[in-house]
Design an enzyme around this catalytic site. Structure first.
Site, mmCIF file in Angstrom:
data_model
loop_
_atom_site.group_PDB
_atom_site.id
_atom_site.type_symbol
_atom_site.label_atom_id
_atom_site.label_comp_id
_atom_site.label_asym_id
_atom_site.label_seq_id
_atom_site.Cartn_x
_atom_site.Cartn_y
_atom_site.Cartn_z
ATOM 1 N N ASP A 243 51.239 32.400 40.775
ATOM 2 C CA ASP A 243 51.375 30.949 40.597
ATOM 3 C C ASP A 243 50.961 30.453 39.217
ATOM 4 O O ASP A 243 51.643 29.618 38.616
ATOM 5 C CB ASP A 243 50.628 30.191 41.695
ATOM 6 C CG ASP A 243 49.189 30.639 41.887
ATOM 7 O OD1 ASP A 243 48.698 31.499 41.119
ATOM 8 O OD2 ASP A 243 48.539 30.127 42.816
ATOM 9 N N MET B 122 48.358 33.964 44.822
ATOM 10 C CA MET B 122 48.089 35.361 44.502
ATOM 11 C C MET B 122 47.159 36.012 45.525
ATOM 12 O O MET B 122 46.549 35.324 46.356
ATOM 13 C CB MET B 122 47.484 35.473 43.105
ATOM 14 C CG MET B 122 48.419 35.013 42.000
ATOM 15 S SD MET B 122 47.716 35.168 40.352
ATOM 16 C CE MET B 122 47.670 36.962 40.161
ATOM 17 N N HIS B 123 47.037 37.325 45.440
ATOM 18 C CA HIS B 123 46.011 38.141 46.105
ATOM 19 C C HIS B 123 46.205 38.363 47.600
ATOM 20 O O HIS B 123 45.569 39.244 48.176
ATOM 21 C CB HIS B 123 44.604 37.545 45.901
ATOM 22 C CG HIS B 123 44.292 37.136 44.496
ATOM 23 N ND1 HIS B 123 44.401 38.000 43.431
ATOM 24 C CD2 HIS B 123 43.860 35.953 43.993
ATOM 25 C CE1 HIS B 123 44.035 37.369 42.326
ATOM 26 N NE2 HIS B 123 43.720 36.132 42.631
#
Length: 486
Positions: free
Chosen positions: A237, A80-81
């Site tokens: 995830d 992520m991110h």
């Protein structure tokens, strides 16, 4: 018919091929490299992601050409991110800035000052790992790149674009950008404008279990597929891992001890607690949300100790029970700072109470106990937001240790269950989302928990000993908090 689940991790891409009942037919992996050009930067090449994905898929195609040829859906999961930046021609402008890159710490303070009610909109504290502060950093230190940005994509969404030619994302992954109004499940114009961006710079949002786009014709022909292939919204995830392990309904949960540590709880509704750094995100299925507490160094702490003692992790796990003692050192596992409940990037790892009587077994025990305490600290933050758990699935590399399972169960106060095949959780979850998108089956029919192979219940005697030590663990952080900044 068959389905493909692709999990774009930080260290590797995992791909699973499943049949119509989500049974795993084959799996494949391809490694990735992380670049650290400056501390504390962490970057990767999006082209490397794509190459690794193609390699992993090619291995499965070669091994199972007939089953692969019947492919009907693809699901994507990913780290992520990460900020993946494209210009109007689709060129990648710079290496992607990853989730564990903390260069934008000062920009988090700036962003919350620009939007004083940002926590009410996003349900989360601004943290340097999130995407929005990275773009604020970019606007200051790489302004030419910032001006050229046409689309900001999360890592898995870059792969989706290469597969389909369309810019899409799902609610769970978008929750980690600080641009999403998590309660409304929509982009926040106010959060975007604070960074100098708009909806034009964002991908189209869909639910993770819904169709997002179709596989490009040239890939369909190259891969010798029988018919059209639907690519679903996918998931971040942890949300994908939840689907793979059967965690989709309110009250379901999992505890993951990987490099980082995560306690994930599906919730009945949107239940934020940003003051204690709880992540309140959309789940990857419609009108469901989840909470997460996160620590940055779970199994990573044990790997660090193994390097320090020049002993392998398996040996440390084996000797740790003999180091169990009320007089063992207390370990704070803040080797890379911390998130829940402190959100303290300056926090440091500590061994407290060491004497000449302590050996490797005591240090191994202390590290495993300290990680269990950190997860219990995070669970307290979830409880403050209204979440109470009676059991959770136990996943990640740390779940291979029965002793660690017993420690965590006793520290947290609820049962942990180790499930069969949990190491493929995120990729399997992505494949299940693809099945949901294609077949419109019920969630209950598709998202089932794998068989439990081992249970760890809280032990009353151990819980009593841990209670006193946990109280000291908490006092140590508070006593040292100001020292971490000097």
């Amino acid at each position: 018919m068959s389905y493909l689940g692709i999990d774009l991790g930080t260290s590797e891409v995992k791909v699973v091929l499943t049949d119509a009942e989500s049974n795993v037919i084959a799996s494949s992996r391809a490694g990735l490299r992380v670049d650290n050009p400056h501390p504390p930067w962490s970057e990767q090449s999006p082209q490397d992601w794509w190459n690794a994905t193609l390699d992993a898929i090619a291995a499965i195609r070669t091994e199972h050409p007939r089953v692969f040829g019947a492919l009907r859906g693809i699901g994507l999961s990913g780290q992520m991110h990460g900020a993946t930046l494209l210009d109007r021609s689709g060129n990648v402008l710079r290496p992607a800035i990853l989730w564990n890159d903390t260069r934008a710490y000062a920009e988090c303070v700036e962003l919350e000052a620009l939007v004083p009610d940002s926590r009410s909109i996003t349900g989360n504290q601004a943290m340097p790992g999130f995407t929005a502060p990275k773009l604020l950093w970019l606007s200051k230190y790489e302004p030419a790149v910032f001006r050229a940005v046409h689309k900001v994509l999360l890592p898995k969404d870059y792969i989706a674009w290469r597969l389909t030619g369309e810019f899409t994302s799902d609610m769970s992954d978008a929750s980690g950008t600080l641009w999403l109004d998590v309660a409304k499940r929509d982009w926040s114009d106010r959060m975007l404008s604070a960074i100098g961006m708009s909806r034009e710079n964002m991908p189209r949002l869909v639910e993770g279990s819904e169709p997002a786009a179709q596989l490009r014709g040239e890939l369909q022909r190259e891969w010798c597929l029988d018919g059209s292939v639907t690519v679903c919204g996918g998931a971040g995830d942890n949300a994908a891992s939840a689907i793979g392990i059967g965690v989709a309904r309110p009250g379901d949960a999992f505890l993951s001890l990987g490099t980082s540590g995560v306690l994930f709880a599906a919730t009945e509704g949107y239940a934020p607690n940003p003051g204690q750094a709880v992540h309140a995100f959309c789940h990857c299925v419609p009108q469901q949300w989840h909470q997460m507490s996160v620590i940055l160094s779970a199994a990573a702490s044990l790997h660090w100790l193994s390097g320090l003692l020049k002993s392998n992790v398996a040996e440390l796990i084996e000797i740790a029970p003999s180091g169990q003692s009320a007089t063992a050192p207390i370990f704070l596992p803040y080797l890379n700072g911390e998130r829940t409940p402190h959100n303290d990037a300056a926090a440091k790892g500590i061994f407290y109470g060491m004497t000449s009587a302590h050996g490797a077994q005591h240090l191994a025990y202390s590290v495993m106990e300290g990680v269990a305490f950190a997860m219990a600290d995070g669970y307290a933050a979830l409880q403050a937001a209204g979440t109470t758990l009676s059991a959770a699935s136990f996943v990640g590399g740390g779940s291979r240790s029965a002793f660690w399972g017993k420690l965590c169960a006793s520290a947290l106060g609820f049962e942990l269950n180790r499930n069969e095949g949990s190491e493929l959780g995120a990729a399997l979850g992505a494949g299940r989302l693809a099945r949901l998108a294609c077949e419109r089956e019920t969630l209950a029919a598709v998202v089932k928990a794998p068989a439990v192979v081992e249970r760890y219940e809280p032990e009353a005697a151990l819980r009593s000993v841990l209670g006193d030590r946990f109280a000291r663990y908490r006092r140590l952080y508070q006593a040292l908090k100001s020292e971490f900044r000097t």
